[in-house]
Design a protein around this motif. Structure first.
Motif, mmCIF file in Angstrom:
data_model
loop_
_atom_site.group_PDB
_atom_site.id
_atom_site.type_symbol
_atom_site.label_atom_id
_atom_site.label_comp_id
_atom_site.label_asym_id
_atom_site.label_seq_id
_atom_site.Cartn_x
_atom_site.Cartn_y
_atom_site.Cartn_z
ATOM 1 N N HIS A 131 35.397 -20.557 119.943
ATOM 2 C CA HIS A 131 34.893 -21.776 120.277
ATOM 3 C C HIS A 131 33.316 -21.667 119.697
ATOM 4 C CE1 HIS A 131 37.955 -24.023 122.565
ATOM 5 N NE2 HIS A 131 38.405 -22.909 122.354
ATOM 6 N N LEU A 132 32.912 -22.595 119.037
ATOM 7 C CA LEU A 132 31.373 -22.655 118.221
ATOM 8 C C LEU A 132 31.141 -23.812 118.201
ATOM 9 C CD1 LEU A 132 29.772 -20.461 116.732
ATOM 10 C CD2 LEU A 132 30.801 -21.301 114.694
ATOM 11 N N GLU A 133 29.596 -24.032 118.524
ATOM 12 C CA GLU A 133 28.913 -25.242 118.614
ATOM 13 C C GLU A 133 28.632 -25.789 117.236
ATOM 14 O OE1 GLU A 133 25.694 -25.824 122.077
ATOM 15 O OE2 GLU A 133 24.701 -25.176 120.162
ATOM 16 N N PHE A 134 29.117 -27.020 117.017
ATOM 17 C CA PHE A 134 28.522 -27.450 115.725
ATOM 18 C C PHE A 134 28.418 -28.960 115.963
ATOM 19 C CE2 PHE A 134 29.471 -29.149 111.570
ATOM 20 C CZ PHE A 134 29.132 -27.984 110.780
ATOM 21 N N ASP A 135 27.057 -29.299 115.967
ATOM 22 C CA ASP A 135 26.712 -30.701 116.284
ATOM 23 C C ASP A 135 25.798 -31.559 115.110
ATOM 24 O OD1 ASP A 135 27.214 -30.223 118.906
ATOM 25 O OD2 ASP A 135 25.422 -29.630 119.535
ATOM 26 N N TRP A 136 26.226 -30.929 114.026
ATOM 27 C CA TRP A 136 25.259 -31.342 112.851
ATOM 28 C C TRP A 136 25.967 -31.637 111.702
ATOM 29 C CZ3 TRP A 136 25.580 -26.364 114.227
ATOM 30 C CH2 TRP A 136 24.645 -25.975 115.406
ATOM 31 N N GLY A 137 25.615 -32.592 110.883
ATOM 32 C CA GLY A 137 26.030 -33.005 109.656
ATOM 33 C C GLY A 137 24.977 -32.679 108.430
ATOM 34 N N THR A 138 23.806 -32.890 108.640
ATOM 35 C CA THR A 138 22.708 -32.874 107.710
ATOM 36 C C THR A 138 21.944 -31.752 108.173
ATOM 37 O OG1 THR A 138 21.474 -34.342 108.830
ATOM 38 C CG2 THR A 138 22.694 -35.255 107.201
ATOM 39 N N ALA A 139 21.146 -31.200 107.270
ATOM 40 C CA ALA A 139 20.013 -30.227 107.492
ATOM 41 C C ALA A 139 18.892 -30.642 108.263
ATOM 42 C CB ALA A 139 19.494 -29.535 106.178
ATOM 43 N N LYS A 140 18.720 -31.959 108.289
ATOM 44 C CA LYS A 140 17.595 -32.466 109.016
ATOM 45 C C LYS A 140 17.756 -32.520 110.510
ATOM 46 C CE LYS A 140 15.353 -36.945 110.104
ATOM 47 N NZ LYS A 140 15.219 -38.308 109.581
ATOM 48 N N ASN A 141 19.310 -32.532 110.769
ATOM 49 C CA ASN A 141 19.273 -32.520 112.232
ATOM 50 C C ASN A 141 19.603 -31.355 112.830
ATOM 51 O OD1 ASN A 141 19.445 -35.311 112.879
ATOM 52 N ND2 ASN A 141 21.354 -35.762 112.962
ATOM 53 N N TRP A 142 19.952 -30.152 111.863
ATOM 54 C CA TRP A 142 20.316 -28.846 112.150
ATOM 55 C C TRP A 142 18.765 -28.268 112.444
ATOM 56 C CZ3 TRP A 142 23.010 -24.113 112.282
ATOM 57 C CH2 TRP A 142 22.477 -23.266 111.771
#
Length: 249
Positions: A131-142
């Motif tokens: 189970h891995l955290e993944f909250d981003w679609g763009t490098a900006k939000n990353w």
């Protein structure tokens, strides 16, 4: 429950009932220790402490006929992926599970941003699911969430390809960054299609910005619409769920 050397330490939580994983025994690889640590200056418990503690409890629970549906590895003060003895601990936990609770699932929860190590990936592959955290679609939000550079995000996405049992956990925010916009969801869909996880769980709680000042989550109706968009765009199993703290005080 079996006692560790340090009275204030709590390597094991449970077994207790959880909404998502049934009756679960939770192993905290980062429970602070006063002695028998991995190295001078660290508070992480040695593999021997974790394995001995888990073995005592797992054997006792099995002999008492107590049901354990899931064994979950987490980290309170540090991510499990950073524990230097993770492989040794994982091998022993899997052996204990196979012998005493063969029908139980062995899961690991991680927030690691670096999957580049073959040693780490091969260790995580021993679990039924990562189970891995993944909250981003763009490098900006990353970058907004992690402080890391855009190229690191691209590499992270690429390294996630190595798993066929990856469960991505996505928290939806309005602040401190917004990952609910059409552009962000489109970008996230593209990343998910590239990674091809086994499953995506979307929540209005937890996540990479959970401790940020002024954090604001999306609403449940917003979440449900985004779940539909992600599922339709990717063909991946995407569903909403409620955030649940696995470690209790």
């Amino acid at each position: 429950m079996a006692k560790t050397k340090d009275a204030n330490s709590k390597i094991l939580n449970g077994p207790r009932d959880t909404k998502r994983f049934g009756r679960a025994l939770i192993v905290d690889l980062a429970s602070p220790q006063l002695g028998l640590v991995v190295e001078r200056g660290s508070s992480l418990p040695r593999a021997s402490v974790v394995v001995t503690t888990c073995a005592r409890e797992i054997i006792a629970l099995s002999k008492e006929g107590i049901k354990v549906e899931t064994i979950i590895v987490v980290g309170s003060d540090a991510d499990p992926a950073t524990h230097p003895d993770l492989r040794e601990i994982t091998e022993n936990l899997r052996a204990l599970r196979d012998k005493w609770f063969s029908r139980s699932r062995l899961l690991v929860f991680s927030k690691t941003r670096d999957m580049s190590s073959y040693e780490l990936r091969s260790t995580l592959a021993m679990y039924n699911a990562v189970h891995l955290e993944f909250d981003w679609g763009t490098a900006k939000n990353w970058t907004a969430a992690t402080g890391e550079k855009g190229p690191d995000f691209a590499k992270f996405v690429t390294d996630c390809h190595h798993f066929d049992h990856l469960v991505l956990e996505t928290a939806l925010y309005k602040a401190p960054f917004d990952n609910t916009t059409d552009a962000e969801i489109k970008a996230m869909s593209e990343k998910l299609a590239e990674i091809k996880p086994q499953e995506v769980i979307v929540m209005c709680g937890g996540g990479s910005a959970a401790d940020a000042k002024g954090v604001k989550y999306a609403t449940k109706p917003q979440r449900d619409k985004i779940v539909e968009k992600l599922a339709e765009a990717t063909g991946i199993s995407v569903h909403p769920d409620e955030f649940e703290e696995l470690l209790t005080a």
